[in-house]
Design a protein around this motif. Structure first.
Motif, PDB file in Angstrom:
ATOM      1  N   GLN A  14      18.583  21.229  29.912  1.00  0.00           N
ATOM      2  CA  GLN A  14      19.140  20.075  29.206  1.00  0.00           C
ATOM      3  C   GLN A  14      18.452  18.930  29.413  1.00  0.00           C
ATOM      4  O   GLN A  14      18.601  17.654  28.763  1.00  0.00           O
ATOM      5  CB  GLN A  14      20.604  19.905  29.067  1.00  0.00           C
ATOM      6  N   LEU A  15      17.938  18.667  30.772  1.00  0.00           N
ATOM      7  CA  LEU A  15      17.222  17.654  31.041  1.00  0.00           C
ATOM      8  C   LEU A  15      16.037  17.166  29.838  1.00  0.00           C
ATOM      9  O   LEU A  15      15.980  15.770  29.821  1.00  0.00           O
ATOM     10  CB  LEU A  15      16.736  17.681  32.542  1.00  0.00           C
ATOM     11  N   ALA A  16      15.363  18.078  29.570  1.00  0.00           N
ATOM     12  CA  ALA A  16      14.333  17.852  28.346  1.00  0.00           C
ATOM     13  C   ALA A  16      15.100  16.993  27.304  1.00  0.00           C
ATOM     14  O   ALA A  16      14.454  16.067  26.842  1.00  0.00           O
ATOM     15  CB  ALA A  16      13.782  19.012  28.128  1.00  0.00           C
ATOM     16  N   SER A  17      16.024  17.639  26.856  1.00  0.00           N
ATOM     17  CA  SER A  17      16.814  17.061  25.850  1.00  0.00           C
ATOM     18  C   SER A  17      17.232  15.713  25.932  1.00  0.00           C
ATOM     19  O   SER A  17      16.936  14.750  25.084  1.00  0.00           O
ATOM     20  CB  SER A  17      17.941  17.759  25.447  1.00  0.00           C
ATOM     21  N   LEU A  18      17.977  15.121  26.993  1.00  0.00           N
ATOM     22  CA  LEU A  18      18.276  13.975  27.365  1.00  0.00           C
ATOM     23  C   LEU A  18      16.912  12.991  27.468  1.00  0.00           C
ATOM     24  O   LEU A  18      16.913  11.817  27.064  1.00  0.00           O
ATOM     25  CB  LEU A  18      19.050  14.132  28.949  1.00  0.00           C
ATOM     26  N   GLU A  19      15.671  13.370  28.317  1.00  0.00           N
ATOM     27  CA  GLU A  19      14.726  12.720  28.229  1.00  0.00           C
ATOM     28  C   GLU A  19      13.968  12.413  26.979  1.00  0.00           C
ATOM     29  O   GLU A  19      13.615  11.318  26.691  1.00  0.00           O
ATOM     30  CB  GLU A  19      13.593  13.343  29.316  1.00  0.00           C
ATOM     31  N   ALA A  20      13.955  13.423  26.134  1.00  0.00           N
ATOM     32  CA  ALA A  20      13.622  13.217  24.679  1.00  0.00           C
ATOM     33  C   ALA A  20      14.252  11.882  24.037  1.00  0.00           C
ATOM     34  O   ALA A  20      13.689  11.289  23.134  1.00  0.00           O
ATOM     35  CB  ALA A  20      13.377  14.603  23.881  1.00  0.00           C
ATOM     36  N   ARG A  21      15.907  11.920  24.150  1.00  0.00           N
ATOM     37  CA  ARG A  21      16.499  10.902  23.583  1.00  0.00           C
ATOM     38  C   ARG A  21      16.304   9.523  24.030  1.00  0.00           C
ATOM     39  O   ARG A  21      16.271   8.511  23.401  1.00  0.00           O
ATOM     40  CB  ARG A  21      17.915  11.412  23.836  1.00  0.00           C
ATOM     41  N   SER A  24      12.898   8.632  22.743  1.00  0.00           N
ATOM     42  CA  SER A  24      12.865   8.079  21.188  1.00  0.00           C
ATOM     43  C   SER A  24      13.246   6.875  21.044  1.00  0.00           C
ATOM     44  O   SER A  24      13.365   6.066  19.938  1.00  0.00           O
ATOM     45  CB  SER A  24      13.856   9.068  20.514  1.00  0.00           C
ATOM     46  N   GLY A  25      14.078   6.285  22.203  1.00  0.00           N
ATOM     47  CA  GLY A  25      14.555   5.005  22.041  1.00  0.00           C
ATOM     48  C   GLY A  25      16.167   5.019  21.284  1.00  0.00           C
ATOM     49  O   GLY A  25      16.786   3.816  21.211  1.00  0.00           O
ATOM     50  N   GLU A  26      16.604   6.208  20.959  1.00  0.00           N
ATOM     51  CA  GLU A  26      17.980   6.208  20.549  1.00  0.00           C
ATOM     52  C   GLU A  26      19.048   5.905  21.493  1.00  0.00           C
ATOM     53  O   GLU A  26      20.129   5.288  21.101  1.00  0.00           O
ATOM     54  CB  GLU A  26      18.054   7.949  20.086  1.00  0.00           C
ATOM     55  N   TYR A  27      18.934   6.109  22.728  1.00  0.00           N
ATOM     56  CA  TYR A  27      19.696   5.823  23.891  1.00  0.00           C
ATOM     57  C   TYR A  27      18.812   4.740  24.937  1.00  0.00           C
ATOM     58  O   TYR A  27      17.796   5.208  25.209  1.00  0.00           O
ATOM     59  CB  TYR A  27      20.268   6.981  24.339  1.00  0.00           C
ATOM     60  N   ALA A  28      19.506   3.976  25.426  1.00  0.00           N
ATOM     61  CA  ALA A  28      18.848   3.193  26.473  1.00  0.00           C
ATOM     62  C   ALA A  28      19.008   3.753  27.965  1.00  0.00           C
ATOM     63  O   ALA A  28      18.092   3.331  28.774  1.00  0.00           O
ATOM     64  CB  ALA A  28      19.316   1.732  26.469  1.00  0.00           C
ATOM     65  N   SER A  29      19.937   4.467  28.055  1.00  0.00           N
ATOM     66  CA  SER A  29      20.195   5.009  29.389  1.00  0.00           C
ATOM     67  C   SER A  29      20.761   6.482  29.477  1.00  0.00           C
ATOM     68  O   SER A  29      21.451   6.822  28.418  1.00  0.00           O
ATOM     69  CB  SER A  29      21.253   4.240  30.348  1.00  0.00           C
ATOM     70  N   ALA A  30      20.544   7.338  30.431  1.00  0.00           N
ATOM     71  CA  ALA A  30      21.279   8.526  30.606  1.00  0.00           C
ATOM     72  C   ALA A  30      22.712   8.305  30.613  1.00  0.00           C
ATOM     73  O   ALA A  30      23.474   9.172  29.806  1.00  0.00           O
ATOM     74  CB  ALA A  30      20.803   9.085  31.961  1.00  0.00           C
ATOM     75  N   SER A  31      23.076   7.407  31.055  1.00  0.00           N
ATOM     76  CA  SER A  31      24.798   6.924  30.834  1.00  0.00           C
ATOM     77  C   SER A  31      25.243   7.216  29.258  1.00  0.00           C
ATOM     78  O   SER A  31      26.115   7.722  28.978  1.00  0.00           O
ATOM     79  CB  SER A  31      25.206   5.772  31.587  1.00  0.00           C
TER      80      SER A  31
END
Length: 91
Positions: A14-21, A24-31
């Motif tokens: 799932q790390l790849a999904s988090l990194e893609a998000r 994309s700029g959709e999220y500013a941080s992993a948190s």
């Protein structure tokens, strides 16, 4: 006083999904991603609770007579036996 607690999470694939998000700029941080994921799980749990509550209410309001537990289990055993027999034929 801090209202959040830092945690460590191992994501695996799932790390790849988090990194893609993040990319994309959709999220500013992993948190932010993790908070959004937990909110989605909370919504899913609430929707399931609502669905189950409605099913129970519908069952309670059902005017048909109740089926004795012994009969229910008899039907379940017969259904399971048919399923197992069909699975053996398929192999």
């Amino acid at each position: 006083m801090r209202t959040s607690k830092p945690i460590t999470v191992t994501l695996g694939p799932q790390l790849a999904s988090l990194e893609a998000r993040l990319k994309s700029g959709e999220y500013a941080s992993a948190s932010e991603v993790m908070r959004a994921a937990l909110r989605a799980l909370d919504r899913q749990d609430a929707a399931l609770d609502d669905y189950l509550r409605a099913k129970v209410q519908a069952s309670v309001k059902d005017p048909r007579p109740s089926v004795p537990a012994a009969e229910v289990f008899k039907r379940l055993r017969a259904r399971h036996a048919r399923t197992m027999k069909a699975a053996k034929r398929g192999t």
